[in-house]
Design a protein around this motif. Structure first.
Motif, short mmCIF file in Angstrom:
data_model
loop_
_atom_site.label_atom_id
_atom_site.label_comp_id
_atom_site.label_asym_id
_atom_site.label_seq_id
_atom_site.Cartn_x
_atom_site.Cartn_y
_atom_site.Cartn_z
N VAL A 69 13.46 -17.98 8.06
CA VAL A 69 13.93 -16.71 8.63
C VAL A 69 15.30 -16.89 9.28
O VAL A 69 16.21 -16.08 9.07
CB VAL A 69 12.89 -16.14 9.63
CG1 VAL A 69 13.47 -15.00 10.44
CG2 VAL A 69 11.65 -15.68 8.88
N ALA B 49 12.02 -9.64 3.56
CA ALA B 49 11.31 -9.71 4.84
C ALA B 49 11.27 -8.30 5.40
O ALA B 49 11.93 -7.39 4.88
CB ALA B 49 12.03 -10.65 5.80
N LYS C 125 8.52 -21.54 8.39
CA LYS C 125 8.77 -20.10 8.23
C LYS C 125 9.92 -19.67 9.14
O LYS C 125 10.81 -18.92 8.73
CB LYS C 125 7.48 -19.33 8.57
CG LYS C 125 7.56 -17.83 8.56
CD LYS C 125 7.55 -17.22 7.19
CE LYS C 125 6.20 -17.31 6.50
NZ LYS C 125 5.16 -16.51 7.09
N THR D 235 7.82 -12.30 7.01
CA THR D 235 7.98 -12.45 5.56
C THR D 235 6.77 -13.21 5.03
O THR D 235 6.02 -13.81 5.80
CB THR D 235 9.30 -13.18 5.22
OG1 THR D 235 9.47 -13.20 3.80
CG2 THR D 235 9.32 -14.61 5.73
N VAL E 236 10.11 -9.76 13.03
CA VAL E 236 10.41 -9.98 11.62
C VAL E 236 9.26 -10.75 11.00
O VAL E 236 8.68 -11.62 11.66
CB VAL E 236 11.76 -10.73 11.43
CG1 VAL E 236 11.78 -12.09 12.10
CG2 VAL E 236 12.11 -10.87 9.94
N ASN F 120 9.84 -13.94 15.20
CA ASN F 120 9.19 -14.12 13.91
C ASN F 120 7.67 -14.08 14.09
O ASN F 120 7.14 -14.68 15.01
CB ASN F 120 9.60 -15.48 13.32
CG ASN F 120 8.87 -15.77 12.02
OD1 ASN F 120 9.05 -15.07 11.04
ND2 ASN F 120 8.04 -16.79 12.02
N LEU G 243 4.13 -11.72 0.24
CA LEU G 243 5.20 -10.76 0.49
C LEU G 243 4.85 -9.43 -0.17
O LEU G 243 5.04 -8.35 0.42
CB LEU G 243 6.52 -11.31 -0.05
CG LEU G 243 7.78 -10.53 0.30
CD1 LEU G 243 7.99 -10.46 1.81
CD2 LEU G 243 9.01 -11.17 -0.34
#
Lengths: 57, 150
Positions: free
Chosen positions: A46, B143, A42, B91, B89, B42, B98
């Protein structure tokens, strides 16, 4: 007397219940390597999106 | 989002764990990892497997999705309170996830927007761009970003 009946289980009876023991994953039993990202895929995804991206200040 | 949450504990500074107690017990993990952009973390979330690896694409179908997501939001709030200058962030690992995240942001937008600045990642003319999140818009967000404002 009634309580005794409730708890008696006849062999080969269709009413016998099988109790399945659910697997419980306890925190203390699981070793999670520190310092290494757990969601590496992931993070990679990103970071790829962030390359040359226009971000707001 | 005034739903009840599971008790959780901080494993290391950027990792939180809790146990989803639905049809069965499943250990969940939330991790904040620095990205290539300074100050941007993240958010990773998934099931912790017995071998120490994680699965962020599994649909546990444990019957407690609202409580699980409320717990993740609670953790997100705590982390951003402890680190008020970071931006997060996140996603989905699957298109369905999502969509789910977008639906949550849309549903609780009024509440979240009092506490967070919410933006989304869009693809415009082959370039990724951060844009203000508009809950009613049909824009496809790839995202989401959040930053604490209070």
């Amino acid at each position: 007397m009634q309580a005794e009946k409730k708890h008696s289980v006849r062999k080969n009876s269709k009413v016998q219940k099988t109790v399945l023991k659910e697997e419980v994953i306890y925190i203390t039993k699981t070793e999670v390597p520190a310092g290494k990202p757990l969601f590496a895929d992931k993070l990679k995804k990103v970071n790829k999106m962030l390359e040359n991206a226009i971000l707001l200040k | 989002m005034k739903h009840s949450v599971y008790p959780y504990r901080k494993n290391v500074d950027t990792r939180y764990v809790f146990i989803s107690k639905g049809k069965r017990d499943i250990e969940k993990i939330v991790e904040f990892t620095p990205t290539s952009v300074e100050g941007l973390y993240n958010l990773g979330f998934g099931d912790l497997l017995p071998d120490g690896s994680v699965d962020d694409s599994v649909n546990s179908n444990n019957g407690d999705i609202i409580k699980v997501l409320a717990t993740v939001v609670h953790i997100l709030k705590e982390f951003t309170q402890l680190h008020p200058n970071v931006k997060i962030v996140f996603t989905g690992s699957t298109p369905e996830r999502l969509i789910l995240y977008r639906r949550i942001l849309k549903t609780y937008y009024i509440e979240f927007s009092t506490e967070f600045n919410i933006t989304g990642f869009i693809l415009e003319n082959s370039h990724y761009k951060e844009a203000i999140f508009e809950p009613q818009s049909e824009t496809e967000y790839l995202a989401f970003f959040i930053r604490r404002i209070i």
